[in-house]
Every structure is written in structure tokens, then in C-alpha cells.
Enzyme design. Structure first.
Site, PDB file in Angstrom:
ATOM      1  N   ASP A 113       0.794  -1.221   0.000  1.00 27.11           N
ATOM      2  CA  ASP A 113       0.000   0.000   0.000  1.00 27.11           C
ATOM      3  C   ASP A 113       0.833   1.279   0.000  1.00 27.11           C
ATOM      4  O   ASP A 113       0.304   2.366   0.162  1.00 27.11           O
ATOM      5  CB  ASP A 113      -0.955   0.009   1.202  1.00 27.11           C
ATOM      6  CG  ASP A 113      -0.209  -0.096   2.517  1.00 27.11           C
ATOM      7  OD1 ASP A 113       1.037  -0.267   2.478  1.00 27.11           O
ATOM      8  OD2 ASP A 113      -0.852  -0.003   3.565  1.00 27.11           O
TER       9      ASP A 113
ATOM     10  N   HIS B  53      27.069   6.682 -17.404  1.00 28.77           N
ATOM     11  CA  HIS B  53      25.823   6.726 -16.635  1.00 28.77           C
ATOM     12  C   HIS B  53      26.036   6.181 -15.222  1.00 28.77           C
ATOM     13  O   HIS B  53      25.221   5.416 -14.708  1.00 28.77           O
ATOM     14  CB  HIS B  53      24.715   5.973 -17.364  1.00 28.77           C
ATOM     15  CG  HIS B  53      24.177   6.742 -18.539  1.00 28.77           C
ATOM     16  ND1 HIS B  53      23.304   6.212 -19.460  1.00 28.77           N
ATOM     17  CD2 HIS B  53      24.382   8.019 -18.930  1.00 28.77           C
ATOM     18  CE1 HIS B  53      23.015   7.125 -20.380  1.00 28.77           C
ATOM     19  NE2 HIS B  53      23.662   8.225 -20.079  1.00 28.77           N
TER      20      HIS B  53
ATOM     21  N   ASP C  37      25.937  15.550 -13.354  1.00 24.47           N
ATOM     22  CA  ASP C  37      24.964  15.651 -14.463  1.00 24.47           C
ATOM     23  C   ASP C  37      23.596  15.510 -13.809  1.00 24.47           C
ATOM     24  O   ASP C  37      23.200  14.410 -13.416  1.00 24.47           O
ATOM     25  CB  ASP C  37      25.225  14.539 -15.483  1.00 24.47           C
ATOM     26  CG  ASP C  37      24.325  14.657 -16.714  1.00 24.47           C
ATOM     27  OD1 ASP C  37      23.349  15.440 -16.685  1.00 24.47           O
ATOM     28  OD2 ASP C  37      24.593  13.955 -17.701  1.00 24.47           O
TER      29      ASP C  37
ATOM     30  N   ASP D 293      18.631  20.088 -17.353  1.00 24.85           N
ATOM     31  CA  ASP D 293      19.637  19.045 -17.573  1.00 24.85           C
ATOM     32  C   ASP D 293      20.983  19.723 -17.768  1.00 24.85           C
ATOM     33  O   ASP D 293      21.273  20.247 -18.846  1.00 24.85           O
ATOM     34  CB  ASP D 293      19.256  18.209 -18.804  1.00 24.85           C
ATOM     35  CG  ASP D 293      20.154  16.993 -18.982  1.00 24.85           C
ATOM     36  OD1 ASP D 293      21.026  16.763 -18.127  1.00 24.85           O
ATOM     37  OD2 ASP D 293      19.973  16.277 -19.982  1.00 24.85           O
TER      38      ASP D 293
ATOM     39  N   HIS E 101      29.856   9.426 -27.032  1.00 25.57           N
ATOM     40  CA  HIS E 101      28.412   9.673 -27.120  1.00 25.57           C
ATOM     41  C   HIS E 101      28.128  10.826 -28.069  1.00 25.57           C
ATOM     42  O   HIS E 101      29.047  11.489 -28.553  1.00 25.57           O
ATOM     43  CB  HIS E 101      27.829   9.954 -25.728  1.00 25.57           C
ATOM     44  CG  HIS E 101      28.475  11.103 -24.999  1.00 25.57           C
ATOM     45  ND1 HIS E 101      28.180  12.419 -25.258  1.00 25.57           N
ATOM     46  CD2 HIS E 101      29.409  11.133 -24.002  1.00 25.57           C
ATOM     47  CE1 HIS E 101      28.881  13.200 -24.448  1.00 25.57           C
ATOM     48  NE2 HIS E 101      29.646  12.450 -23.686  1.00 25.57           N
TER      49      HIS E 101
ATOM     50  N   HIS F 275      20.361  16.036 -27.061  1.00 22.96           N
ATOM     51  CA  HIS F 275      19.024  15.443 -27.226  1.00 22.96           C
ATOM     52  C   HIS F 275      17.981  16.526 -27.012  1.00 22.96           C
ATOM     53  O   HIS F 275      18.247  17.552 -26.392  1.00 22.96           O
ATOM     54  CB  HIS F 275      18.825  14.299 -26.225  1.00 22.96           C
ATOM     55  CG  HIS F 275      19.108  14.666 -24.792  1.00 22.96           C
ATOM     56  ND1 HIS F 275      18.212  15.357 -24.013  1.00 22.96           N
ATOM     57  CD2 HIS F 275      20.210  14.481 -24.012  1.00 22.96           C
ATOM     58  CE1 HIS F 275      18.728  15.547 -22.813  1.00 22.96           C
ATOM     59  NE2 HIS F 275      19.955  15.046 -22.780  1.00 22.96           N
TER      60      HIS F 275
ATOM     61  N   HIS G 129      14.878  13.281 -22.022  1.00 22.24           N
ATOM     62  CA  HIS G 129      15.118  12.893 -23.423  1.00 22.24           C
ATOM     63  C   HIS G 129      13.768  13.055 -24.107  1.00 22.24           C
ATOM     64  O   HIS G 129      12.969  12.118 -24.165  1.00 22.24           O
ATOM     65  CB  HIS G 129      15.636  11.453 -23.519  1.00 22.24           C
ATOM     66  CG  HIS G 129      17.010  11.297 -22.931  1.00 22.24           C
ATOM     67  ND1 HIS G 129      17.566  10.099 -22.590  1.00 22.24           N
ATOM     68  CD2 HIS G 129      17.949  12.226 -22.616  1.00 22.24           C
ATOM     69  CE1 HIS G 129      18.784  10.278 -22.102  1.00 22.24           C
ATOM     70  NE2 HIS G 129      19.036  11.570 -22.099  1.00 22.24           N
TER      71      HIS G 129
ATOM     72  N   GLU H 275      26.336  18.869 -25.148  1.00 20.14           N
ATOM     73  CA  GLU H 275      27.044  18.198 -24.053  1.00 20.14           C
ATOM     74  C   GLU H 275      28.172  17.272 -24.508  1.00 20.14           C
ATOM     75  O   GLU H 275      28.105  16.066 -24.290  1.00 20.14           O
ATOM     76  CB  GLU H 275      26.053  17.405 -23.212  1.00 20.14           C
ATOM     77  CG  GLU H 275      25.107  16.500 -24.014  1.00 20.14           C
ATOM     78  CD  GLU H 275      24.235  15.628 -23.116  1.00 20.14           C
ATOM     79  OE1 GLU H 275      24.758  15.068 -22.156  1.00 20.14           O
ATOM     80  OE2 GLU H 275      23.039  15.519 -23.409  1.00 20.14           O
TER      81      GLU H 275
ATOM     82  N   TYR I 188      36.537  11.325 -21.772  1.00 24.00           N
ATOM     83  CA  TYR I 188      36.605  10.349 -20.675  1.00 24.00           C
ATOM     84  C   TYR I 188      37.851   9.486 -20.906  1.00 24.00           C
ATOM     85  O   TYR I 188      37.922   8.770 -21.908  1.00 24.00           O
ATOM     86  CB  TYR I 188      35.344   9.483 -20.650  1.00 24.00           C
ATOM     87  CG  TYR I 188      34.092  10.332 -20.798  1.00 24.00           C
ATOM     88  CD1 TYR I 188      33.467  10.884 -19.693  1.00 24.00           C
ATOM     89  CD2 TYR I 188      33.573  10.631 -22.077  1.00 24.00           C
ATOM     90  CE1 TYR I 188      32.352  11.699 -19.833  1.00 24.00           C
ATOM     91  CE2 TYR I 188      32.458  11.442 -22.230  1.00 24.00           C
ATOM     92  CZ  TYR I 188      31.854  11.973 -21.114  1.00 24.00           C
ATOM     93  OH  TYR I 188      30.756  12.784 -21.266  1.00 24.00           O
TER      94      TYR I 188
ATOM     95  N   ARG J 101      32.441  16.331 -18.650  1.00 21.30           N
ATOM     96  CA  ARG J 101      31.313  16.641 -19.547  1.00 21.30           C
ATOM     97  C   ARG J 101      30.793  18.019 -19.153  1.00 21.30           C
ATOM     98  O   ARG J 101      30.716  18.342 -17.966  1.00 21.30           O
ATOM     99  CB  ARG J 101      30.206  15.590 -19.430  1.00 21.30           C
ATOM    100  CG  ARG J 101      29.013  15.858 -20.348  1.00 21.30           C
ATOM    101  CD  ARG J 101      28.144  14.626 -20.578  1.00 21.30           C
ATOM    102  NE  ARG J 101      27.519  14.104 -19.382  1.00 21.30           N
ATOM    103  CZ  ARG J 101      27.893  12.999 -18.738  1.00 21.30           C
ATOM    104  NH1 ARG J 101      28.921  12.289 -19.190  1.00 21.30           N
ATOM    105  NH2 ARG J 101      27.279  12.586 -17.651  1.00 21.30           N
TER     106      ARG J 101
ATOM    107  N   GLU K 289      27.512  20.511 -20.089  1.00 25.76           N
ATOM    108  CA  GLU K 289      26.210  20.429 -20.756  1.00 25.76           C
ATOM    109  C   GLU K 289      25.340  21.632 -20.417  1.00 25.76           C
ATOM    110  O   GLU K 289      25.201  21.991 -19.247  1.00 25.76           O
ATOM    111  CB  GLU K 289      25.486  19.148 -20.307  1.00 25.76           C
ATOM    112  CG  GLU K 289      24.061  19.014 -20.822  1.00 25.76           C
ATOM    113  CD  GLU K 289      23.387  17.751 -20.299  1.00 25.76           C
ATOM    114  OE1 GLU K 289      23.784  17.245 -19.241  1.00 25.76           O
ATOM    115  OE2 GLU K 289      22.456  17.279 -20.963  1.00 25.76           O
TER     116      GLU K 289
HETATM  117 MG    MG Z   1      22.451  15.456 -18.736  1.00 23.09          MG
END
Ligand code: MG
Length: 462
Positions: free
Chosen positions: A48, A255, A272, A283, A371, A375, A382, A406, A410, A427, A429
Site C-alpha cells: 500500500d 551513466h 549531471d 539538464d 556519445h 538530445h 530525453h 554536451e 573520458y 562533460r 552540458e
Molecule cells: Mg544530462
């Protein structure tokens, strides 16, 4: 603070969106009907305790109505067009005592401007009848199997009921998601206002993290500072997506979301993160030194990413595409990595190898920049909308599109890479609006990204 645009979305805007969608679906032959359902409540552990409810983005886009389980139906036929909302009529005394009352059909019609509001309990009886009068069904098939089965059962009942009348109903099913995605891809001034707010709060969270960061902190403690900032400033109870707070080598995993390691003196930390404001997503990625000062090696790599990111942003103008952003970023990163002897080989050849997706990534700059550069951004991080034209070419930017820029670098330890660059992951962005004329508009300029500005923000509070 970035320049602000008009905020808040009024009911009249949602009504206009429904009218636009009705106009689109009524272009086909005969009568048309569209079904859009809100998300249902999800239970934790099957008992619940509920996960926080978050409206379905398409449903929210057309209604501004958040009640879980509600269903919107838009019908266009000989009588004109109309909107019908199915929602909870009321809840019993005990449920109301625990969870509060619901808006109800009267409130839904009065406050949200639907033409008709019916109890959700009547939907299985009403929908087959509505389908009987319709030739084309617009529906997002394949997203929710439970709803798919229910909608198909309504179609089946409508066909059975119409069997002896001669003209069968629902002779075509069109993908509603395509129409809605195209509508959502171009942002209105109200949406740009909300995205600007989301970007502003997300930038505030990043600044808070820069001010708070110390060697010896845990990554999750930095995450907590960011999310505290979001919530304190009125963002939704959940961030737009799981935060990435990655210290040192963790930043070389794109990620990484565990956020459970120690932040060490001398390392960088990659953040990020995104606050969600009125369901619109921020973002931002920023990378900064845990101790407040970049090393010389870190500075050299950072400057390459920054240069690539600024060049990618400059390409966010009408007529260009994400391919243009990517190409300029890939070129700058390849040239920079070659200068630092991190990449070995002819620059033009390395770029050509990377641009051909058939080549292994290890053969080009993709070993360090694996990458794409952005986006769409909107109600979803996204966001919806096709990236390609029907002939497979990249879609050209149009005024009102919002996207991220972005690029990143790496570097994992490797014998052919100078050791001073090992475990650096960077990175940068920002969220960028395609303007009708002139320069792109950066929605997230609150968050510092120049080395001197970052070091100043970080030095001020220590
Ligand atoms: Mg991002």
C-alpha cells in the site's frame, strides 16, 4: 539570473493544444477519436506504499490535469469536436480522510475546461459507444500493455455492436504519439519560460554543489546538496532523472549513478543533474575540482571540452542539425587530444574514422568521446520528436526547439596515454533554445563553466 520569459501555463493554453490536436485528427476521412491516458499509481513492493505519482507527459501536455488513472478522449465527427475527461467522481469518506478529496467530474469540467467530464467508472460502458461512431482511432499503441488490451476490448465491443449496421467502426488505427511528439517538439513561450525556470534551479543546485564540495565528502552528500536546492526552490518531489555525481575515475563511466564513493583531494567530480519544474526538465553537466583548484593537466583537458561545447552551442541555429553540433565538437576534441598526445595519428584520418559508424570506436576519437552531443529537452529529459527526416537525413533545427549541448572527454588508464590524464572524465552540458533569428539562447547560463569562474565560486565559501 538569466532573462525570464512569461511563465505559468493557463487553462486556455491546454484548450488550444486540444483544439490543435483535434484539428489534426479530423483531417482524415470520416470521424476520428483519440484516447490519451494518464499514468496510474505504482505501488512499492506490491503493497500500500505508493511511488510518487508523476503525470504522463502527453496527458499533461493536453490537460494540465494530474489525477492518476484519468483518461482524455478527443472526438471529431459530424457534430464538431469535443473533449471528454474520465476521472474519479469522488472517493469514500475513509479514502478522503487518508489521501484527501479528488477534483471530481464537476471540478474537472469547471476548472479545466473539458466539454464533458464523466466518472472513470463508466468508461468501459461509454467508450464502445463512442467508438461505434468513429472511423479512425488515434492511440499510442505499445506503451502500456494493460491499456492496449482495454482499448482493443472497446474496439471489439464497438465492432460487435455495429455488425448489422453495415458500416464497421474503427477501420484504421493511427499512432497518436507521432502527432503529439511533433507538437511537443516546438516549444511555446510558456514552455520556454518553464524550461528556463527548470534550468535556473538546476544551475542553482550545481552552484550549491560547487560551494559545498570538500575532499572527504561522499558523492551522495554532494547529490543531497543539489537535490535539497531543487526541492527548496519548488521543483518537483523527484528530480527529472537520477543524478550522476561521479568523482575521479567514476566519471569515466557515462551513466554512473551509484554516487556512493569518497570525493578525493586532487580529483575532479562530474555532476549531471536536472531539477523538474512544473514537469519540465533541466539538464546540466558541470565538472569541477573536488578541492576547488584545477590541476594543469585537468585544465588542459577541460579547455578542450569547453571549446567544443561552445562551438556546438553556436551551431544551434535554424537550418543546422545535431549532426553539425557533433561534427564541430568531434573536430575540436580530436585536435585537442592529438595536441596533448592522448590520441596518436593524423587528425583528419581520426575524424574520418570516427564519423563512420562501421569502424570500431577504439580506432578514433570515440575511444575518449563515445556519445552524441545532445538530445531534445522538454517535459521529458530525453524529449519526444524525431531526430531524422523520412529519408534518414538529420532533421534541421527550427525555432522553438530546445536541446542539450554536451560533449565530453573520458580517459581511462592506458599505456599509450600520458599518466597525468588517467581517470579524468569531463562533460559540460547546457540547455539551448533555437531562436527564430540570431544567436542560440542558453537557458542554463547561471551555472559557471569557465575555469576562473568555477574556481572563484569554489574559493568564496571556503
Ligand atoms: Mg544530462
Amino acid at each position: 539570473m538569466t532573462k525570464r520569459r512569461r511563465l505559468m501555463i493557463k487553462n486556455s493554453v491546454y484548450k488550444k493544444r486540444r483544439a490543435r490536436l483535434l484539428k489534426k485528427i479530423s483531417k482524415g476521412k470520416g470521424n476520428s477519436i483519440a484516447v490519451i491516458a494518464n499514468a496510474e499509481i505504482c505501488l512499492r513492493n506490491g503493497r500500500d506504499n505508493e511511488y510518487p505519482a508523476r503525470a504522463d507527459s502527453n496527458f499533461w501536455y493536453l490537460t494540465g490535469f494530474s489525477e492518476p488513472g484519468a483518461v482524455l478522449v478527443l472526438a471529431a465527427d459530424g457534430e464538431g469536436s469535443r473533449s471528454v475527461i474520465f476521472c474519479q467522481e469522488s472517493v469514500d469518506f475513509v479514502k478522503a480522510a487518508f489521501d484527501g478529496d479528488v477534483i471530481g467530474t464537476v471540478g474537472a469540467k469547471k476548472r479545466f475546461g473539458f466539454d464533458t467530464a464523466l466518472s472513470i467508472d463508466t468508461i468501459d460502458a461509454v467508450m464502445p459507444k463512442m467508438f461505434c461512431e468513429s472511423d479512425t482511432l488515434y492511440y499510442h499503441m505499445g506503451q502500456r500493455s494493460d491499456l492496449d488490451r482495454r482499448v482493443m476490448s472497446w474496439v471489439g465491443e464497438a465492432k460487435s455492436a455495429s455488425y448489422r449496421r453495415g458500416a464497421p467502426p474503427i477501420t484504421a488505427i493511427e499512432d497518436l504519439d507521432v502527432l503529439l511528439s511533433e507538437m511537443r517538439l516546438i516549444k511555446s513561450p510558456e514552455e520556454i519560460g518553464l524550461l528556463t525556470r527548470a534550468g535556473h534551479f538546476t544551475g542553482g543546485g550545481i552552484i550549491k554543489a560547487m560551494q559545498s564540495c570538500r575532499p572527504g565528502m561522499m558523492e551522495y552528500q554532494l547529490e543531497a546538496k543539489i537535490h535539497e536546492w531543487f526541492r527548496y526552490h519548488g521543483c518537483g518531489g523527484m528530480p527529472a532523472f537520477s543524478a550522476i555525481v561521479a568523482g575521479g575515475a567514476n566519471a569515466t563511466t557515462l551513466h554512473y549513478v551509484d554516487n556512493n564513493c569518497l570525493l578525493k583531494d586532487g580529483d575532479l567530480v562530474l555532476t549531471d543533474v536536472g531539477g523538474e519544474f512544473e514537469l519540465y526538465s533541466g539538464d546540466i553537466s558541470r565538472t569541477f575540482p573536488v578541492n576547488g583548484k584545477f590541476s594543469e593537466a585537468q585544465k588542459r583537458v577541460y579547455q578542450i571540452v569547453l571549446l567544443a561545447q561552445k562551438a556546438a552551442i553556436q551551431k544551434v541555429v535554424v537550418g543546422n542539425s545535431l549532426a553539425d553540433c557533433y561534427a564541430v565538437a568531434a573536430r575540436i576534441i580530436t585536435e585537442g587530444l592529438a595536441d596533448l598526445k592522448i590520441l596518436d595519428g593524423d587528425v583528419e584520418e581520426l575524424i574520418a574514422l570516427g564519423m563512420d559508424s562501421k569502424n570500431p570506436p577504439e580506432a578514433s576519437y570515440k575511444k575518449f568521446f563515445m556519445h552524441r552531443t545532445g538530445h531534445w529537452l522538454g517535459l521529458d529529459t530525453h524529449d519526444v520528436g524525431s531526430y531524422f527526416n523520412s529519408d534518414g537525413t538529420h532533421r534541421a533545427f527550427e525555432a522553438g526547439m530546445v536541446l542539450t549541448a554536451e560533449p565530453g572527454i573520458y580517459i581511462k588508464p592506458a599505456p599509450d596515454v600520458p599518466e597525468e590524464y588517467w581517470n579524468i572524465g569531463i562533460r559540460i552540458e547546457d540547455d539551448v533554445l533555437v531562436e527564430k533569428f540570431g544567436e542560440p539562447f542558453v537557458l542554463t547560463s547561471d551555472a559557471p563553466k569557465e575555469i576562473a569562474d568555477i574556481e572563484e565560486v569554489m574559493s568564496f565559501h571556503r
